[in-house]
Structure formats: structure tokens, C-alpha cells
Design a protein around this motif. Structure first.
Motif, short mmCIF file in Angstrom:
data_model
loop_
_atom_site.label_atom_id
_atom_site.label_comp_id
_atom_site.label_asym_id
_atom_site.label_seq_id
_atom_site.Cartn_x
_atom_site.Cartn_y
_atom_site.Cartn_z
N ASP A 104 0.86 -1.18 0.00
CA ASP A 104 0.00 0.00 0.00
C ASP A 104 0.90 1.23 0.00
OD1 ASP A 104 -2.84 -0.92 0.30
OD2 ASP A 104 -2.01 -1.90 2.07
N SER A 152 -4.53 -3.95 2.58
CA SER A 152 -4.91 -4.86 1.50
C SER A 152 -3.99 -4.82 0.29
CB SER A 152 -6.33 -4.51 1.03
OG SER A 152 -6.32 -3.23 0.42
N THR A 153 -3.04 -3.88 0.26
CA THR A 153 -2.15 -3.64 -0.89
C THR A 153 -2.92 -3.12 -2.10
OG1 THR A 153 -0.76 -5.41 0.00
CG2 THR A 153 -0.09 -4.59 -2.10
N GLU A 154 -4.21 -2.82 -1.90
CA GLU A 154 -4.98 -2.21 -3.01
C GLU A 154 -4.62 -0.73 -3.19
OE1 GLU A 154 -8.55 -3.70 -0.92
OE2 GLU A 154 -9.41 -3.86 -2.91
N SER A 170 -1.68 0.43 -3.52
CA SER A 170 -0.46 0.61 -4.31
C SER A 170 -0.81 1.37 -5.58
CB SER A 170 0.13 -0.74 -4.67
OG SER A 170 1.13 -0.58 -5.67
N PRO A 212 -2.93 -3.92 -7.44
CA PRO A 212 -2.95 -4.78 -6.25
C PRO A 212 -2.11 -6.05 -6.40
CG PRO A 212 -4.96 -5.09 -7.50
CD PRO A 212 -4.20 -3.99 -8.19
N ILE A 250 -7.42 -10.36 -1.23
CA ILE A 250 -6.29 -9.51 -0.86
C ILE A 250 -5.24 -10.34 -0.11
CG2 ILE A 250 -7.68 -7.40 -0.78
CD1 ILE A 250 -6.64 -8.66 2.54
N ILE A 277 -10.74 -8.69 -3.16
CA ILE A 277 -10.20 -7.43 -3.70
C ILE A 277 -11.38 -6.55 -4.11
CG2 ILE A 277 -8.92 -6.42 -5.64
CD1 ILE A 277 -7.03 -8.87 -5.47
#
Lengths: 99, 498
Positions: B123, B130-132, B134, B138, B148, B412
Motif C-alpha cells: 500500500d 490490503s495492498t490495493e 499501491s 494490487p 487480498i 479485492i
């Protein structure tokens, strides 16, 4: 709890040096309201007799002997610069005449 | 070979069964085969990794003494700077930046002979679960690519679960090592604050940020922990004390006579059924291994999340002021007429993503005159109360435990538009950061209802990190004898798996 107006958010964005579109300001004003209501819960237990903690460690000043030690060369320090001139960072005008 | 533990790989290197060059190439091949689907990496340093591997092979061939993990590959979270290697922290504002120096963690990895494969997704500026968030898209959870991998260090945890690397570095401000470990069935440790240097870690919230080790087993995590820990004069908050003996604790895995405190407030309502049942079973296994299970109460933990979402944004609004378009990173709108202030405003508009802007604005508000006492000041008081809760709890228990997260990995996109729902992921991990103590997550099984990994959290007092390794190793051993094989052997095969 005080609600944030679009103008309040615009002022915060100015302080934080972030340009925002009218749409972004509207969206953020709504979100801020929800988030601030949730985080305001801290006030329920933050009574006058509780001391604040800013850091998990007892911080102390750290010094070292005043000796010249190897550090980045000016080339290395400038390697990521968006603009440079004569071994220096080149930046946009800071004292503008027009503003 | 790539599905073995780092410790086993190190043994194979030492015995001459394999070279580091071959082991590194095997991992690079694996990345090439599966990372199109997983997207754990933002940058793969093929040449750098292979040349590091050859150097370790050469040192070994000459009979030089090398470290216990020398020649084993590792994935580095993109928030740690590595000289000459693109470092973005998941943000557009740093796209293309190649740092002119190494983080202390990187210097230590290199001197230990650990091969750095590349930089992992996260992130933006480590803000997310959730690294969404980034700016580069993702990362997908190898257990189910529609879900995720946790965050902010989802790239590092996914790389481990997908066998793209046996070791990884993460950073943990509110759970960014432990929550990704939990939802990917891997192990992650947030050491005591000050235990691992923050020099070269791109700062998010300086009083909470802590780098730490990630791996697939407790012992591997301990080996990496000792490789990166220790006092650093370049970090004013680095603790000048001996590194806790975490490898010894992980090898022994002895919990006989240990008092394990179950935190009453970090369980129950809001926790998924399968998370709770796996957690309860793990407690039984620890009791069978000789530990005494007690219940403890930390009544102020329910305010931790609110306090965190004032303290972290406040510190971030200050830390991220450094991205000013002047010395490095992106610059937008410099047309030789625009002022520096206009260039800053335009650059930060384009360079930062939504969550980062949201937090900067929130922090700017919480610190502004007239609101400081009500928000940031009150949050600091809650921090005191949380630390007192921990002190009380540790007076009746050697370690504390809880589920790492309330739920297993979500889909996600599921929570992308609801910041508050997203923030709830960190409800059980945040208190540890507020107090600066140690925290570990290790896999304790799959939730029956969805077949996804569940994380077990162990918390230890400051500079007593070895205690969580004792508990982690004991539980891991008990679970392994029950399962017959590591949890990750049940992971669905990805393309190119062998």
C-alpha cells in the motif's frame, strides 16, 4: 462534533500543499465527517488526569563527536533531483513577484 | 527446493547440494512463472541478485566463514531504500527514483550474504491493509487470486506463500507485517520498537514504524530477525542493548510453565467463527505443551483503533511533507513561471493516491490549533492507557495472545470504498504498535467456512522478543504434528508450480 465543510477541507489541503478538484473536496468532506466521528471516541477516556505519551521509548538526545566522516558525494545527493544546475538543486522561484 | 524452508536451503548450500546461483535462478524462474498472476514484486533485480549469489558461492568455495542464511534469497518491501535499485514505497511520487544509499537493514542483509531478489508491492507509503492502495496495482493472495494478501506488506507475504522467496522484509506500523502473514498462512514478526534500525525506512509514522522479518517458519523468521536486528547509531530511536536470543528460543520451542494470557477484548463479537475456533484449538495445543492459559483484560484496547487513526495520520502529515518536488521524486508544473508552492501543490495532487491524501488531511486537521487537544492530545492519552493495560496484563502473563485479524482474507475491491471497514482489520494488531512491544503472527489452520488461513498473534513485552518465538515454535510444532505437513502444502497450485 464539529462537521467539516468543503471550505474547511480546502483550507486543510492548502496547508498540506495538495491541489484538489471540487469533486475531491466534496468527497473528502463527507469522508472526514465519518472518520472524525469514529476517532472522536478517544475523548471518552482522555481525562485530565491521564498524561499523554508521544513515543514508546524514553527519548534522549543522541550526539556523536564532531568529526568529518564520509557522506554522500554531491553527485550522489543530486542523483534524484528533478532539476539541477552547477552542482545544486534547481528549484522554482520561491519569492514570486506575481503572487 | 523452492518449497523448502530457508533454514533447509541454507543447509543445502552449506553441504554443497546446491549453489546460491542455482537457488537464486530457481527463484527468479518461479517469479517469472507466477508473478504475472500474483504481482508480489514491483521490481526484480535479476542481475544484482545473481551477482550477489555468485559472490556468496565464491566466498564459500574459498572456505570463508559466511552467515547462517548466506546465499538464501529474500524479497524486500519497497519501503526500504536500496542503493541504485528503484524504490517507490508504492507511490507514483517516487516512480523511477533510485536511492543513493542503503538502509541499515539492507546493509545488514548484504553483509549476511542474503540475496535480495527485488522489491515487493505495498500500500502506498504503507497506508492500508490490503495492498490495493499501491499506485502500481494490487497484489493477489496466492490462496485465492481474487482475494487480498493483506497490507501494507502484501507483496512480501504473497511472495512467501507463492514460493517466490523463502524470506522477506516487512514493516509494521499498525499490523502491516502481521496481518499479511495471517491472511497468507505465513509467519511475520514486528520486533520491539527500536530493535531493528529504521534508517533508510521511508517514514510513515515514526513513533510506530518498525521493520521486521517474514518467512514460512518460525525458525526462519528468527534467523532473519537476528540478521537484521541490533543497535544503529544512525537511528536515534534504536535500542542500545543486546539482541534478544530469538533463534535459541525458536529452536527450543519450550513453553513449559509459561503463562499465556488470552486478551478478553481481542476475541468474540466481530471475529469470524472459523478464526475463533482455530484460535481456541491452538490454545488447547499450547496447554498440552505445558503452558498455563489465563485470561487477561485490557479495557482500553477498544479505543486503540481510534487513537491510532489520529496518531498515525498526524505523524504522516508531517513525515510526508518531505515530498516537496524539490530534491528527488516527481515534479509537476515547473514551467519556469510557476512558484515553488504551486509546483508542490500540483506535484502532490498527482503524486499521492486517495488514501494518502485522506490521511494527510486528517492529520493536518488533528494537529491544527483549536483541535489539537481534542484529537491528537486525546489520542496520546489513550496511548498511555493502552501501555498501562499492557503493563497490568504482563504482570499476570509472560506473553499475550489473540487472533491476528478478525477475519480471513476478503475479496479485492470489497472494502475499497469504506475506509472505516478497512481500518477494522487492524483492531487486534494496533495495540502492540502503540506500546512499542513485540508481536508475531503465525498460521494456525484454515477457517472451515472458507478454507482460508487464520493467524495466531503472540505479543511479548519490550525487548523480550524471544518469548513470542518460544510460543510460536511450540505451537508450530504441535500443529505440524497434527497436520503432517506445513499448511502451505495445501495451497492451490499456481501456474508454473512444481
Amino acid at each position: 462534533m464539529s462537521t467539516l465543510s468543503r471550505e474547511d477541507v480546502a483550507n486543510l489541503a492548502r496547508l498540506a500543499r495538495i491541489e484538489m478538484t471540487p469533486d475531491e473536496l466534496d468527497h473528502l468532506a463527507t469522508e472526514m465527517d465519518v472518520i472524525l466521528t469514529a476517532v472522536a471516541r478517544v475523548q471518552e477516556v482522555a481525562t485530565a488526569d491521564v498524561k499523554p505519551t508521544s513515543h514508546p521509548l524514553p527519548l534522549r538526545n543522541v550526539t556523536r563527536p564532531d568529526l568529518v566522516i564520509p557522506s554522500l558525494s554531491s553527485e550522489a545527493a543530486l542523483s534524484g533531483a528533478p532539476a539541477k544546475e552547477d552542482g545544486r538543486f534547481r528549484v522554482p522561484q520561491i519569492l514570486g513577484e506575481e503572487s | 527446493m523452492i518449497t523448502r524452508s530457508a533454514h533447509e536451503m541454507a543447509n543445502a548450500l552449506e553441504s554443497g547440494e546446491i549453489t546460491s546461483e542455482k537457488l537464486t535462478q530457481d527463484h527468479l524462474d518461479r517469479i517469472a512463472a507466477v508473478d504475472g498472476e500474483v504481482h508480489a514484486f514491483l521490481y526484480v533485480d535479476t542481475e544484482g541478485a545473481l551477482s550477489q549469489a555468485r559472490a556468496v558461492d565464491a566466498a564459500r568455495a574459498k572456505g570463508e566463514k559466511v552467515g547462517p542464511l548466506a546465499g538464501v534469497p529474500l524479497a524486500l518491501k519497497d519501503v526500504m531504500v536500496q542503493k541504485g535499485v528503484p524504490t517507490t514505497a508504492g507511490s507514483k511520487i517516487l516512480e523511477g527514483w533510485r536511492p543513493p544509499y542503503d538502509a541499515t537493514v539492507v546493509t545488514k542483509l548484504k553483509s549476511a550474504g542474503i540475496v535480495i531478489l527485488g522489491k515487493t508491492n505495498m500500500d502506498e507509503f504503507a497506508m492500508g491493509s490490503s495492498t490495493e492502495n499501491s499506485a502500481y496495482g494490487p497484489t493477489h493472495n496466492p490462496w485465492d487470486l481474487t482475494r487480498i494478501p493483506g497490507g501494507s506488506g502484501g507483496g512480501s507475504s504473497a511472495a512467501l506463500a507463492a514460493f517466490e522467496a523463502p524470506l522477506a522484509i516487512g514493516t509494521d506500523t499498525g499490523g502491516s507485517i502481521r496481518q499479511p502473514a495471517a491472511v497468507t498462512g505465513t509467519v511475520g514478526v514486528k520486533p520491539t520498537y527500536g530493535g531493528v534500525s529504521r534508517y533508510g525506512l521511508i517514514a510513515f509514522s515514526s513513533s510506530l514504524d518498525q521493520a521486521g522479518p517474514c518467512a514460512r517458519t518460525v525458525l526462519d523468521t528468527a534467523l532473519l530477525h537476528e540478521a537484521i536486528a541490533g543497535h544503529d547509531p544512525k537511528d536515534a530511536t534504536s535500542i542500545d542493548a543486546p539482541v534478544p536470543q530469538v533463534v535459541k528460543a525458536a529452536r527450543e520451542g519450550d513453553v513449559k510453565g509459561m503463562k499465556i494470557g488470552v486478551v478478553k477484548e481481542l476475541n468474540g463479537d466481530g471475529y469470524q467463527t472459523g478464526v475463533r475456533s482455530r484460535f481456541e484449538e491452538s490454545l488447547e495445543l499450547l496447554a498440552k505443551a505445558g503452558a498455563e492459559i489465563v485470561e487477561v483484560s485490557c479495557p482500553n484496547f477498544e479505543y486503540a483503533l481510534a487513537a491510532y487513526y489520529l496518531i498515525a495520520p498526524s505523524e504522516c502529515s508531517s513525515n510526508l511533507a518531505r515530498f516537496d518536488a524539490m530534491r528527488y521524486g516527481m515534479r509537476v508544473g515547473d514551467d519556469n513561471g510557476a512558484s515553488a508552492e504551486i509546483v508542490m501543490n500540483l506535484t502532490r495532487e498527482v503524486g499521492f493516491g486517495r488514501e494518502v491524501k485522506r490521511r494527510i488531511i486528517l492529520g493536518t486537521y488533528a494537529l491544527s490549533s483549536g483541535y489539537y487537544d481534542a484529537y491528537y492530545g486525546s489520542a496520546q492519552k489513550v496511548r498511555t492507557l493502552i501501555m498501562q493495560d499492557f503493563t497490568n496484563a504482563f504482570s499476570s502473563a509472560d506473553v499475550l495472545v489473540s487472533p491476528t485479524c478478525p477475519t480471513t482474507a476478503f475479496k479485492i475491491g470489497e472494502k475499497a470504498d469504506d475506509p472505516l471497514a478497512m481500518y477494522l482489520n487492524d483492531i487486534a494488531t494496533i495495540p502492540v504498535n502503540m506500546a512499542g512491544i513485540g508481536g508475531m503472527s503465525l498460521p494456525c489452520g484454515l477457517a472451515p467456512e472458507d478454507g482460508l488461513p487464520v493467524g495466531f498473534q503472540v505479543m511479548s513485552p519490550a525487548m523480550q522478543d524471544q518469548r513470542m518465538y518460544s510460543v510460536g515454535a511450540a505451537l508450530e510444532a504441535a500443529l505440524l504434528s497434527q497436520w503432517g505437513a506445513p499448511l502451505l502444502s495445501q495451497i492451490p497450485a499456481l501456474a508454473g508450480a512444481k
